[in-house]
Design an enzyme around this catalytic site. Structure first.
Site, mmCIF file in Angstrom:
data_model
loop_
_atom_site.group_PDB
_atom_site.id
_atom_site.type_symbol
_atom_site.label_atom_id
_atom_site.label_comp_id
_atom_site.label_asym_id
_atom_site.label_seq_id
_atom_site.Cartn_x
_atom_site.Cartn_y
_atom_site.Cartn_z
ATOM 1 N N ALA A 76 15.160 -25.311 -15.449
ATOM 2 C CA ALA A 76 15.661 -24.066 -14.857
ATOM 3 C C ALA A 76 14.526 -23.056 -14.792
ATOM 4 O O ALA A 76 13.850 -22.817 -15.793
ATOM 5 C CB ALA A 76 16.808 -23.517 -15.696
ATOM 6 N N SER A 121 3.507 -25.840 -14.358
ATOM 7 C CA SER A 121 3.056 -25.922 -12.969
ATOM 8 C C SER A 121 1.538 -25.944 -12.872
ATOM 9 O O SER A 121 0.832 -25.386 -13.725
ATOM 10 C CB SER A 121 3.590 -24.693 -12.235
ATOM 11 O OG SER A 121 2.871 -24.455 -11.060
ATOM 12 N N TYR A 145 4.330 -15.627 -12.580
ATOM 13 C CA TYR A 145 4.859 -16.998 -12.650
ATOM 14 C C TYR A 145 3.930 -17.899 -13.460
ATOM 15 O O TYR A 145 4.343 -18.590 -14.393
ATOM 16 C CB TYR A 145 5.020 -17.530 -11.219
ATOM 17 C CG TYR A 145 5.415 -18.981 -11.121
ATOM 18 C CD1 TYR A 145 6.743 -19.367 -11.235
ATOM 19 C CD2 TYR A 145 4.452 -19.971 -10.894
ATOM 20 C CE1 TYR A 145 7.100 -20.704 -11.133
ATOM 21 C CE2 TYR A 145 4.806 -21.306 -10.787
ATOM 22 C CZ TYR A 145 6.131 -21.667 -10.906
ATOM 23 O OH TYR A 145 6.479 -22.992 -10.808
ATOM 24 N N ARG A 213 -3.850 -29.844 -0.991
ATOM 25 C CA ARG A 213 -2.815 -29.951 -2.011
ATOM 26 C C ARG A 213 -2.708 -31.421 -2.451
ATOM 27 O O ARG A 213 -3.145 -32.332 -1.752
ATOM 28 C CB ARG A 213 -1.453 -29.497 -1.467
ATOM 29 C CG ARG A 213 -1.346 -27.996 -1.153
ATOM 30 C CD ARG A 213 -1.398 -27.153 -2.405
ATOM 31 N NE ARG A 213 -1.198 -25.735 -2.154
ATOM 32 C CZ ARG A 213 -2.180 -24.859 -1.894
ATOM 33 N NH1 ARG A 213 -3.424 -25.277 -1.804
ATOM 34 N NH2 ARG A 213 -1.901 -23.578 -1.736
ATOM 35 N N ARG A 271 -2.019 -16.872 3.154
ATOM 36 C CA ARG A 271 -1.226 -16.113 2.178
ATOM 37 C C ARG A 271 -2.122 -15.550 1.081
ATOM 38 O O ARG A 271 -2.983 -16.284 0.561
ATOM 39 C CB ARG A 271 -0.187 -17.026 1.520
ATOM 40 C CG ARG A 271 1.013 -17.276 2.359
ATOM 41 C CD ARG A 271 1.915 -18.214 1.578
ATOM 42 N NE ARG A 271 3.160 -18.453 2.260
ATOM 43 C CZ ARG A 271 4.004 -19.415 1.912
ATOM 44 N NH1 ARG A 271 3.720 -20.217 0.895
ATOM 45 N NH2 ARG A 271 5.124 -19.586 2.558
ATOM 46 N N GLY A 273 -3.561 -14.399 -2.352
ATOM 47 C CA GLY A 273 -3.480 -14.861 -3.744
ATOM 48 C C GLY A 273 -3.224 -16.359 -3.878
ATOM 49 O O GLY A 273 -2.930 -16.862 -4.952
ATOM 50 N N GLU A 274 -3.327 -17.058 -2.741
ATOM 51 C CA GLU A 274 -2.981 -18.473 -2.793
ATOM 52 C C GLU A 274 -4.157 -19.331 -3.272
ATOM 53 O O GLU A 274 -5.317 -18.995 -3.047
ATOM 54 C CB GLU A 274 -2.588 -18.885 -1.386
ATOM 55 C CG GLU A 274 -1.878 -20.181 -1.364
ATOM 56 C CD GLU A 274 -1.394 -20.500 0.028
ATOM 57 O OE1 GLU A 274 -0.271 -20.121 0.357
ATOM 58 O OE2 GLU A 274 -2.151 -21.136 0.771
HETATM 59 C C1 UD2 Z 1 3.187 -24.648 -5.203
HETATM 60 C C2 UD2 Z 1 4.582 -24.471 -5.801
HETATM 61 C C3 UD2 Z 1 4.680 -23.150 -6.556
HETATM 62 C C4 UD2 Z 1 3.567 -23.038 -7.583
HETATM 63 C C5 UD2 Z 1 2.225 -23.245 -6.865
HETATM 64 C C6 UD2 Z 1 1.068 -23.261 -7.861
HETATM 65 C C7 UD2 Z 1 6.093 -25.600 -4.288
HETATM 66 C C8 UD2 Z 1 7.185 -25.453 -3.288
HETATM 67 N N1 UD2 Z 1 5.569 -24.464 -4.745
HETATM 68 O O1 UD2 Z 1 2.943 -23.648 -4.220
HETATM 69 O O2 UD2 Z 1 5.939 -23.074 -7.218
HETATM 70 O O3 UD2 Z 1 3.785 -23.963 -8.622
HETATM 71 O O4 UD2 Z 1 2.194 -24.522 -6.197
HETATM 72 O O5 UD2 Z 1 -0.149 -23.238 -7.221
HETATM 73 O O6 UD2 Z 1 5.739 -26.701 -4.683
HETATM 74 N N2 UD2 Z 1 2.459 -23.228 4.115
HETATM 75 C C9 UD2 Z 1 2.366 -23.021 5.492
HETATM 76 N N3 UD2 Z 1 3.518 -22.754 6.168
HETATM 77 C C10 UD2 Z 1 4.743 -22.691 5.564
HETATM 78 C C11 UD2 Z 1 4.815 -22.913 4.160
HETATM 79 C C12 UD2 Z 1 3.646 -23.175 3.468
HETATM 80 O O7 UD2 Z 1 1.279 -23.058 6.080
HETATM 81 O O8 UD2 Z 1 5.757 -22.448 6.250
HETATM 82 C C13 UD2 Z 1 1.213 -23.519 3.385
HETATM 83 C C14 UD2 Z 1 1.007 -22.585 2.208
HETATM 84 O O9 UD2 Z 1 0.393 -21.394 2.633
HETATM 85 C C15 UD2 Z 1 0.159 -23.456 1.283
HETATM 86 C C16 UD2 Z 1 0.654 -24.892 1.559
HETATM 87 O O10 UD2 Z 1 1.336 -24.823 2.805
HETATM 88 O O11 UD2 Z 1 -1.199 -23.352 1.620
HETATM 89 C C17 UD2 Z 1 1.605 -25.397 0.479
HETATM 90 O O12 UD2 Z 1 2.610 -24.413 0.315
HETATM 91 P P1 UD2 Z 1 3.866 -24.609 -0.671
HETATM 92 O O13 UD2 Z 1 4.638 -23.329 -0.616
HETATM 93 O O14 UD2 Z 1 4.582 -25.869 -0.356
HETATM 94 O O15 UD2 Z 1 3.199 -24.841 -2.081
HETATM 95 P P2 UD2 Z 1 2.114 -24.003 -2.920
HETATM 96 O O16 UD2 Z 1 1.004 -24.962 -3.229
HETATM 97 O O17 UD2 Z 1 1.755 -22.742 -2.252
#
Ligand code: UD2
Length: 307
Positions: A76, A121, A145, A213, A271, A273-274
């Site tokens: 959770a 995570s 987070y 990723r 995005r 801070g990514e």
């Molecule tokens: C993942 C985890 C988050 C956290 C993080 C730690 C998921 C869903 N989220 O975030 O909880 O643990 O890792 O670093 O697993 N993107 C697009 N278009 C969209 C959605 C996403 O381009 O409509 C890109 C996003 O900007 C990123 C990539 O796809 O570069 C992966 O995005 P995500 O939200 O699936 O996962 P992440 O790695 O940001």
């Protein structure tokens, strides 16, 4: 054997519940359905489900006292980094305090559990350049987070060592597969891609697609969790990932081939801070007996078939 799965109606939790039921384990789920859905649980007739918030200490303590759980899987959480930046206090209460108070009750009441597994995570690694990430790589948690996940990990491991409790932590990388809800912009990118490909909707690509990723299919995640339980691999941290680094551009290309048509990609700014690059070293998991059953191509094929 009896197991508690908090967050058991969520994406990963419901797959875990189905697996535990198949192993003949009595499963109790606590989920407030903020993200999850009872319908996600296939064998729900065989499962006891409480629609409750893990912050409800009284409820949690009564449940722990009365049920005699062997295994506790704490899934959770508010799983969105963005949510934690918008509501740091509230997410802290869920992602940290609720875990700690559960552990504290287990310690104080001397409950004879066999394993307490906390789900952390890859966010804890932040944006440091060294890759692939090993469990002993430097961490740099950048969001509430990530800070909550890291701090909670430390508590979970400290409780294990100080009070001789069978605790373990896992760090999820990017998990995908059936049951992942695509409805929020912070939903897993593969669930969003699936829904865009299915409905011929435009997909917004944040950044230039060169970000990387490490995607793991949910069935492999369950294999890893079950291995950690059956091997009683306590007092450690495990990366849960595939061990392969792929750019978002190549993932889109692979998925277009699987789906048999092109995606309408619309570019947007990256995005804030990514994390730019993410990939795990999964040597610890492999040493435990893990092997990847689902390549990205196979996982996407299966996901697409069920979409
Ligand atoms: C993942 C985890 C988050 C956290 C993080 C730690 C998921 C869903 N989220 O975030 O909880 O643990 O890792 O670093 O697993 N993107 C697009 N278009 C969209 C959605 C996403 O381009 O409509 C890109 C996003 O900007 C990123 C990539 O796809 O570069 C992966 O995005 P995500 O939200 O699936 O996962 P992440 O790695 O940001």
């Amino acid at each position: 054997m009896k197991a508690l799965v908090t967050g058991g109606a969520g994406f990963i939790g419901s797959h875990l519940v189905d697996h535990l039921v198949r192993q003949g384990i009595d499963v109790v789920v606590v989920d407030d359905l903020s993200m999850g859905d009872v319908e996600n649980i296939k064998n729900r007739d065989l499962v006891t489900i409480y629609i409750e918030d893990v912050r409800n200490e009284r409820f949690m303590q009564q449940l722990l006292q009365q049920e005699n759980f062997d295994y506790i899987y704490f899934l959770a959480a508010v799983a969105s980094v963005a949510d934690s930046i918008e509501r740091p206090g509230e997410t802290h209460a869920i992602n940290h305090n609720a875990v700690l108070s559960t552990l504290e009750f287990i310690r104080a009441a001397k409950l004879p559990i066999k394993q307490f597994l906390f789900t952390s995570s890859a966010a804890v690694y932040g944006n440091l350049p060294e890759l692939p990430k090993r469990e002993d790589s430097r961490v740099d948690p950048l969001s509430p987070y990530a800070i909550d996940k890291y701090a909670t990990e430390r508590y979970v491991l400290a409780y294990g060592k100080l009070y001789d409790l069978p605790t373990v932590c896992v760090r999820f990388f990017n998990v995908y597969g059936p049951g992942q809800n695509p409805s929020s912009p912070y939903s897993g990118v593969l669930s969003i891609l699936t829904s865009c490909l299915e409905d011929n909707k435009p997909f917004t690509l944040y950044g230039d697609g060169s970000q990387t990723r490490d995607f793991i299919y949910v069935e492999d995640v369950i294999q890893a969790l079950w291995l950690i339980t059956t091997k009683q691999a306590n007092h450690q941290v495990f990366n849960i990932a595939n061990g392969h680094e792929l750019s978002l551009n190549s993932i889109i290309e692979i998925y277009e081939k699987v789906a048999g048509h092109q995606l309408d990609v619309q570019m947007a700014a990256g995005r804030e801070g990514e994390v730019k690059h993410s990939v795990a070293n999964i040597g610890k998991l492999i040493n435990l007996g893990y092997s990847t059953h689902w390549s990205l191509k196979k996982g996407l094929g299966q996901y697409w078939k069920g979409a």
